[in-house]
Scaffold this motif. Sequence first.
Motif: not given
Length: 460
Positions: A379, A370, A377, A383, A375
């Motif tokens: 959880h 990052s 994210i 990812c 980009k």
Amino acid sequence: MDTFVIEGGRRLTGRVRINGSKNAALPLLAAALLTDQPVKLREVPNLADIRNMLRLLGELGCQRTDAPDDGSFGDGTITQRVTDESLSHARYEVVRTMRASICTLGPMLARRGFARVSLPGGCAIGERPVDLHLRGLAALGAQITLTGGDIIAKVPPGGLIGTTVFLGGPFGSTVLGTANIMCAATLAKGTTIIESAACEPEVVDLANLLNKMGARVSGQGSPRVVIEGVSELGGADHRVIPDRIEAGTYMMASAVTNGDIVLENCPVDSLLAAMHCLDTIGVHVEACNAGSANIPTRSAHRGCEDPMRCCVRVTSDRILRPVEVTTQPHPGFPTDLQAQLMTVLALADGNSVITEKIFPDRFLHVAELSRMGAKVIRHGPTCVISGVRKLVGAPVMASDLRASAGLVLAGLAAEGRTIINRVYHLDRGYERMEDRLRALGASIQRVDEKEVVGVEALSA
Ligand code: EPZ
């Protein structure tokens, strides 16, 4: 400590030869504890983990007999022989630096009747329990106690007795656990069946060495491995299989630089899941003797004499496509290529998903990627990676072996300069990576971190 200074944006072209597999060589080296005869291994990679294993085995009375006089590593041929079986304590100071030391437990216990091995503890990619190892050894009759952070294992007077043992855990089987139980069972009385054995190629390679030593192992590579105990094992001469994770890493290095590289000694037959994934993304792997035709990866080793030692050419589409991948035990997509794949997908045209089913916390590379503009994210074990047009060079921190490899790939692709700190992580599993990448056209230097001031390396 050493750092890498990479000027990104160079296209990789040329040839690179894949080395022997680190994850095969480590248990293969430990197998020498099962005999008092010499065991010769060829194509052992010159890596920090290998040198640490040789030091540990030396402390366990197993000496290398063909070390070059100048103290160098040599050409990768390593012969070992046990000369003292009274030294059976794998100390915490050694084990904590390399978890794979746990694979000395099974061989030492089976041959000597006693073993004391420090519990490995966790590492950067997560908890590294050994409960399945201990389940298997206890099933064979070993008396196991945990004291002072060490595993103390003893064989009762009647010796180890063959049995059926289930080695499945919450994340599937265990690679080094299967290695430990397989080794111990070779000298047990009677037959052992390992149900839910690991199917990794490195386990197959170990079984093949054990059989050369006089063991009677069958079913290797399948979830059910059968070992008929024998009274003793002898020496052997064995060539280590090529490193599928190193090969997959260089395939992805080609992909992120829109390169055109040839991999020699490539174990295509152990990379089919990874190659299927790369094919979906738009990375093409074709057998060198396939001519210019772009053949589907599923037949990338058509015409190779040995599908574990192929010559393949790796090219890619300019625009890479997104994909959804879940890491799984072999033959699924390997967790050891997850960080490298994330770098590839950071540059794909669209949204990709990676789910990590083996080490759910194996995402230390996410924060560093990052920093370079990726980009991502996260959880939990999943990812979502939204591809970007470019990554931008930055100072980043290596945290574990494969995360470091993912950062190197990012540096190769990025615009500008990337400084990767703590590359000792990388040296555990990749031999002279900077030299080999430079030979392919990369701008990459290894410099002492004191020479790097901010993002400006004094001697890049
Ligand atoms: C081997 O580690 C490899 N190391 C790892 O590669 C690789 O990531 C891993 O297998 C999985 O493929 C070597 O071969 C030296 P496991 P190993 O036991 O055998 C859980 C690299 O980068 N588990 O197969 O230690 C464990 O927590 C390294 O080269 C238990 O629950 O891994 C994990 O979630 C990193 N109980 C899963 O199983 C146990 O007793 C797989 O672990 C053992 C494992």
